[in-house]
Design a protein around this motif. Structure first.
Motif, mmCIF file in Angstrom:
data_model
loop_
_atom_site.group_PDB
_atom_site.id
_atom_site.type_symbol
_atom_site.label_atom_id
_atom_site.label_comp_id
_atom_site.label_asym_id
_atom_site.label_seq_id
_atom_site.Cartn_x
_atom_site.Cartn_y
_atom_site.Cartn_z
ATOM 1 N N LEU A 174 -98.121 -8.761 115.584
ATOM 2 C CA LEU A 174 -98.639 -7.948 115.552
ATOM 3 C C LEU A 174 -99.956 -8.751 115.067
ATOM 4 O O LEU A 174 -100.389 -8.393 114.898
ATOM 5 C CB LEU A 174 -98.823 -7.013 114.226
ATOM 6 C CG LEU A 174 -97.160 -6.150 114.582
ATOM 7 C CD1 LEU A 174 -96.538 -5.433 113.222
ATOM 8 C CD2 LEU A 174 -97.869 -5.022 115.359
ATOM 9 N N PHE A 175 -100.146 -10.042 113.970
ATOM 10 C CA PHE A 175 -100.660 -10.738 113.970
ATOM 11 C C PHE A 175 -101.524 -10.893 114.863
ATOM 12 O O PHE A 175 -102.690 -10.936 115.197
ATOM 13 C CB PHE A 175 -100.613 -11.711 112.382
ATOM 14 C CG PHE A 175 -101.894 -12.942 112.431
ATOM 15 C CD1 PHE A 175 -102.807 -12.075 111.641
ATOM 16 C CD2 PHE A 175 -102.080 -13.913 113.204
ATOM 17 C CE1 PHE A 175 -104.246 -13.034 110.841
ATOM 18 C CE2 PHE A 175 -102.512 -14.966 112.318
ATOM 19 C CZ PHE A 175 -104.361 -13.691 111.822
ATOM 20 N N VAL A 176 -101.249 -12.033 115.551
ATOM 21 C CA VAL A 176 -101.521 -12.418 116.954
ATOM 22 C C VAL A 176 -102.095 -11.626 118.018
ATOM 23 O O VAL A 176 -103.789 -11.967 119.173
ATOM 24 C CB VAL A 176 -100.134 -13.205 117.666
ATOM 25 C CG1 VAL A 176 -100.678 -13.437 118.840
ATOM 26 C CG2 VAL A 176 -100.300 -14.007 116.955
ATOM 27 N N PHE A 177 -101.625 -9.830 118.637
ATOM 28 C CA PHE A 177 -102.027 -9.282 119.183
ATOM 29 C C PHE A 177 -103.086 -8.161 118.223
ATOM 30 O O PHE A 177 -103.506 -6.993 119.202
ATOM 31 C CB PHE A 177 -100.681 -8.880 120.170
ATOM 32 C CG PHE A 177 -100.230 -9.590 121.126
ATOM 33 C CD1 PHE A 177 -100.826 -9.695 122.075
ATOM 34 C CD2 PHE A 177 -98.439 -9.584 120.548
ATOM 35 C CE1 PHE A 177 -100.541 -11.471 122.384
ATOM 36 C CE2 PHE A 177 -98.427 -10.657 121.479
ATOM 37 C CZ PHE A 177 -99.242 -11.292 122.231
ATOM 38 N N SER A 178 -103.059 -7.669 117.006
ATOM 39 C CA SER A 178 -104.007 -7.564 116.286
ATOM 40 C C SER A 178 -105.496 -6.410 117.008
ATOM 41 O O SER A 178 -105.553 -5.267 117.300
ATOM 42 C CB SER A 178 -104.139 -7.102 115.397
ATOM 43 O OG SER A 178 -104.946 -8.250 114.881
ATOM 44 N N PRO A 179 -105.865 -7.337 117.493
ATOM 45 C CA PRO A 179 -107.098 -7.702 118.280
ATOM 46 C C PRO A 179 -106.955 -6.700 119.386
ATOM 47 O O PRO A 179 -107.778 -5.658 119.856
ATOM 48 C CB PRO A 179 -107.975 -9.394 118.121
ATOM 49 C CG PRO A 179 -107.482 -9.918 117.972
ATOM 50 C CD PRO A 179 -106.028 -9.356 117.482
ATOM 51 N N THR A 180 -106.561 -6.771 120.233
ATOM 52 C CA THR A 180 -105.513 -6.121 121.686
ATOM 53 C C THR A 180 -105.351 -4.940 121.158
ATOM 54 O O THR A 180 -105.758 -3.985 122.144
ATOM 55 C CB THR A 180 -105.193 -7.067 122.485
ATOM 56 O OG1 THR A 180 -105.538 -7.951 122.293
ATOM 57 C CG2 THR A 180 -104.544 -5.853 123.877
ATOM 58 N N LEU A 181 -105.028 -4.704 119.860
ATOM 59 C CA LEU A 181 -104.156 -3.434 119.734
ATOM 60 C C LEU A 181 -105.235 -2.620 119.223
ATOM 61 O O LEU A 181 -105.357 -0.905 119.320
ATOM 62 C CB LEU A 181 -103.287 -3.567 118.514
ATOM 63 C CG LEU A 181 -102.169 -2.165 118.216
ATOM 64 C CD1 LEU A 181 -101.304 -1.688 119.793
ATOM 65 C CD2 LEU A 181 -101.145 -3.051 117.393
#
Length: 58
Positions: A14-21
């Motif tokens: 979630l930390f890594v993909f939070s901008p995309t999410l």
């Protein structure tokens, strides 16, 4: 420690993909249920992690 490993992996993902999410959730013209899909996926993941832990404890 094994029960915490999937949850730690989820948090790191979630930390890594939070901008995309965040972009996906805030996109113009989104469906009203997109936020609910994310929470539903998190709840299912935690349920499966807890269920696996309970089966090994028996």
């Amino acid at each position: 420690m094994s029960a915490r490993s999937p949850l730690l992996l989820l948090l790191c993902s979630l930390f890594v993909f939070s901008p995309t999410l965040a972009q996906w959730l805030d996109a113009a013209g989104t469906a009203w249920y997109r936020h609910h899909l994310v929470w539903f996926a998190i709840i299912i993941f935690i349920y499966l992690a807890a269920r696996k832990r309970d089966n090994h404890g028996v």
